[in-house]
Scaffold this motif. Structure first.
Motif, mmCIF file in Angstrom:
data_model
loop_
_atom_site.group_PDB
_atom_site.id
_atom_site.type_symbol
_atom_site.label_atom_id
_atom_site.label_comp_id
_atom_site.label_asym_id
_atom_site.label_seq_id
_atom_site.Cartn_x
_atom_site.Cartn_y
_atom_site.Cartn_z
ATOM 1 N N ARG A 85 0.843 -1.187 0.000
ATOM 2 C CA ARG A 85 0.000 0.000 0.000
ATOM 3 C C ARG A 85 0.885 1.246 0.000
ATOM 4 N NH1 ARG A 85 -4.629 1.765 4.411
ATOM 5 N NH2 ARG A 85 -2.785 2.399 5.585
ATOM 6 N N ILE A 86 0.565 2.191 -0.878
ATOM 7 C CA ILE A 86 1.385 3.385 -1.068
ATOM 8 C C ILE A 86 0.593 4.618 -0.682
ATOM 9 C CG2 ILE A 86 2.708 4.728 -2.752
ATOM 10 C CD1 ILE A 86 1.757 1.399 -3.936
ATOM 11 N N ASP A 87 1.187 5.464 0.140
ATOM 12 C CA ASP A 87 0.594 6.753 0.492
ATOM 13 C C ASP A 87 0.849 7.715 -0.660
ATOM 14 O OD1 ASP A 87 0.016 9.297 1.475
ATOM 15 O OD2 ASP A 87 0.658 8.810 3.497
ATOM 16 N N MET A 88 -0.215 8.083 -1.392
ATOM 17 C CA MET A 88 -0.035 8.877 -2.601
ATOM 18 C C MET A 88 0.402 10.310 -2.304
ATOM 19 S SD MET A 88 -0.482 6.600 -4.793
ATOM 20 C CE MET A 88 -0.646 7.386 -6.391
ATOM 21 N N ALA A 89 0.102 10.803 -1.128
ATOM 22 C CA ALA A 89 0.529 12.152 -0.769
ATOM 23 C C ALA A 89 2.022 12.221 -0.495
ATOM 24 C CB ALA A 89 -0.247 12.642 0.453
ATOM 25 N N SER A 90 2.676 11.057 -0.388
ATOM 26 C CA SER A 90 4.113 11.033 -0.102
ATOM 27 C C SER A 90 4.946 11.097 -1.372
ATOM 28 C CB SER A 90 4.472 9.785 0.701
ATOM 29 O OG SER A 90 4.426 8.613 -0.100
ATOM 30 N N VAL A 91 4.324 11.414 -2.513
ATOM 31 C CA VAL A 91 5.061 11.494 -3.778
ATOM 32 C C VAL A 91 6.181 12.522 -3.657
ATOM 33 C CG1 VAL A 91 3.489 13.211 -4.792
ATOM 34 C CG2 VAL A 91 4.828 11.693 -6.279
ATOM 35 N N ASP A 92 7.310 12.204 -4.251
ATOM 36 C CA ASP A 92 8.502 13.051 -4.136
ATOM 37 C C ASP A 92 9.228 13.061 -5.484
ATOM 38 O OD1 ASP A 92 10.862 14.330 -3.551
ATOM 39 O OD2 ASP A 92 11.383 13.068 -1.844
ATOM 40 N N THR A 93 9.147 14.206 -6.179
ATOM 41 C CA THR A 93 9.816 14.353 -7.473
ATOM 42 C C THR A 93 10.964 15.350 -7.405
ATOM 43 O OG1 THR A 93 8.327 16.110 -8.198
ATOM 44 C CG2 THR A 93 7.664 13.840 -8.688
ATOM 45 N N ASN A 94 11.312 15.773 -6.210
ATOM 46 C CA ASN A 94 12.328 16.801 -6.010
ATOM 47 C C ASN A 94 11.849 18.168 -6.495
ATOM 48 O OD1 ASN A 94 14.873 17.487 -4.937
ATOM 49 N ND2 ASN A 94 15.797 17.528 -6.963
ATOM 50 N N GLY A 106 -6.619 16.614 -10.411
ATOM 51 C CA GLY A 106 -6.379 16.313 -11.811
ATOM 52 C C GLY A 106 -5.518 15.087 -12.025
ATOM 53 N N MET A 107 -4.819 14.650 -10.958
ATOM 54 C CA MET A 107 -3.969 13.466 -11.058
ATOM 55 C C MET A 107 -4.316 12.466 -9.951
ATOM 56 S SD MET A 107 -1.984 13.230 -13.702
ATOM 57 C CE MET A 107 -0.500 12.316 -13.286
ATOM 58 N N PHE A 108 -3.506 12.378 -8.897
ATOM 59 C CA PHE A 108 -3.742 11.342 -7.889
ATOM 60 C C PHE A 108 -5.002 11.592 -7.069
ATOM 61 C CE2 PHE A 108 1.157 10.793 -7.618
ATOM 62 C CZ PHE A 108 1.144 10.053 -8.790
ATOM 63 N N ASP A 109 -5.374 12.867 -6.915
ATOM 64 C CA ASP A 109 -6.514 13.222 -6.051
ATOM 65 C C ASP A 109 -6.354 12.530 -4.693
ATOM 66 O OD1 ASP A 109 -8.863 14.252 -5.113
ATOM 67 O OD2 ASP A 109 -10.170 13.008 -6.360
ATOM 68 N N SER A 110 -5.192 12.775 -4.070
ATOM 69 C CA SER A 110 -4.843 12.044 -2.851
ATOM 70 C C SER A 110 -5.747 12.366 -1.670
ATOM 71 C CB SER A 110 -3.385 12.324 -2.469
ATOM 72 O OG SER A 110 -3.175 13.698 -2.228
ATOM 73 N N GLU A 111 -6.493 13.467 -1.754
ATOM 74 C CA GLU A 111 -7.427 13.776 -0.663
ATOM 75 C C GLU A 111 -8.582 12.785 -0.651
ATOM 76 O OE1 GLU A 111 -10.217 17.457 0.999
ATOM 77 O OE2 GLU A 111 -8.650 17.849 -0.487
ATOM 78 N N ASN A 112 -9.069 12.418 -1.829
ATOM 79 C CA ASN A 112 -10.179 11.466 -1.924
ATOM 80 C C ASN A 112 -9.716 10.023 -2.123
ATOM 81 O OD1 ASN A 112 -12.496 13.301 -1.791
ATOM 82 N ND2 ASN A 112 -11.727 14.111 -3.725
ATOM 83 N N TYR A 113 -8.503 9.863 -2.663
ATOM 84 C CA TYR A 113 -7.940 8.525 -2.868
ATOM 85 C C TYR A 113 -6.533 8.505 -2.269
ATOM 86 C CZ TYR A 113 -11.693 8.304 -6.327
ATOM 87 O OH TYR A 113 -12.916 8.334 -6.966
ATOM 88 N N PRO A 114 -6.455 8.426 -0.943
ATOM 89 C CA PRO A 114 -5.155 8.595 -0.272
ATOM 90 C C PRO A 114 -4.157 7.475 -0.536
ATOM 91 C CG PRO A 114 -6.850 7.966 1.303
ATOM 92 C CD PRO A 114 -7.559 8.259 0.018
ATOM 93 N N TYR A 115 -4.633 6.297 -0.954
ATOM 94 C CA TYR A 115 -3.724 5.167 -1.116
ATOM 95 C C TYR A 115 -3.885 4.507 -2.481
ATOM 96 C CZ TYR A 115 -3.308 5.563 3.941
ATOM 97 O OH TYR A 115 -3.105 6.047 5.214
ATOM 98 N N ALA A 116 -2.770 4.017 -2.992
ATOM 99 C CA ALA A 116 -2.774 3.059 -4.095
ATOM 100 C C ALA A 116 -2.330 1.725 -3.515
ATOM 101 C CB ALA A 116 -1.829 3.503 -5.209
ATOM 102 N N SER A 117 -2.635 0.643 -4.203
ATOM 103 C CA SER A 117 -2.261 -0.662 -3.667
ATOM 104 C C SER A 117 -1.960 -1.638 -4.800
ATOM 105 C CB SER A 117 -3.369 -1.242 -2.779
ATOM 106 O OG SER A 117 -4.538 -1.501 -3.545
ATOM 107 N N PHE A 118 -1.171 -2.649 -4.462
ATOM 108 C CA PHE A 118 -0.908 -3.769 -5.356
ATOM 109 C C PHE A 118 -1.089 -5.052 -4.573
ATOM 110 C CE2 PHE A 118 1.801 -7.108 -7.077
ATOM 111 C CZ PHE A 118 1.384 -7.136 -8.401
#
Length: 204
Positions: A85-94, A106-118
């Motif tokens: 499980r990945i916290d999408m708000a923790s994205v880091d592109t420098n 427009g992209m991850f919408d981490s407020e409504n979809y806070p996690y991605a999973s595999f």
């Protein structure tokens, strides 16, 4: 006199792996790994992604907060179960500006979809140390099947923690448009490449 010293230094560094095996046993045979339920060590896990940027370069980013689990039995490696499980708000592109754009609706919408999973569905061994892991990737509530290529790195008892540890490297790819991540298409590439590094630990 400096050249013999440099040669000695290289020989010393080359022998570090051998020394490590003497200090604490390392196992490079996946069939000898200790079976059981493992937890992902977030301090030794990386999910790195890249996309083509305007045709000039591959732009990389990563996620800094990851959790997961692995259930494995070396006697039946095809039955292993992997969940991440990945916290999408923790994205880091420098780039703080880009990170904020990726978090937005427009992209991850981490407020409504806070996690991605595999979550793995089936595993096929491709050699003694490699496998294809087919599973379901979920981003923004959209679930799609993807395939990861995994390689066993090693296992043993971590001398720093005393815990049983097992490590893997992996690669994968998917189209971000499949998950409604369509911002900046087609200027920024649709194909997302993944590099995965992970250590899993369990108590003795």
């Amino acid at each position: 006199m400096r050249y013999p010293f440099i040669a000695l230094l290289f020989l010393t560094l080359a022998g570090c792996a051998s020394v490590a095996r003497i200090v604490y046993p390392l196992n490079d045979d996946p069939l000898k790994a200790v079976p059981g339920s493992y937890e992902l060590d977030p301090t030794h896990a990386n999910i790195i992604f890249s996309v083509n940027h305007l045709g000039f370069s591959l732009h990389h980013g990563r996620f800094n907060q990851i959790e997961g689990s692995l259930v494995i039995d070396p006697a039946a490696p095809q039955d292993a179960q992997l969940y991440t499980r990945i916290d999408m708000a923790s994205v880091d592109t420098n780039s703080e500006a880009l990170d904020n754009m990726l978090r937005a609706d427009g992209m991850f919408d981490s407020e409504n979809y806070p996690y991605a999973s595999f979550e793995s569905a089936r595993i096929q061994l491709t050699s003694e140390k490699t496998a294809e892991i087919v599973g379901n990737l979920t981003i923004r509530g959209i679930r799609k099947e993807i395939t990861l290529s995994a390689e066993f790195i090693g296992s043993g008892t971590n001398p720093a923690t005393g815990k049983k540890t097992i490590g893997f490297s992996g690669k994968g790819r998917f189209k971000r448009s499949d998950f409604n991540l369509k911002q900046w298409l087609p200027l920024v590439g649709d194909e997302v490449n993944l590099i995965l590094e992970a250590e899993f630990t369990r108590a003795n």
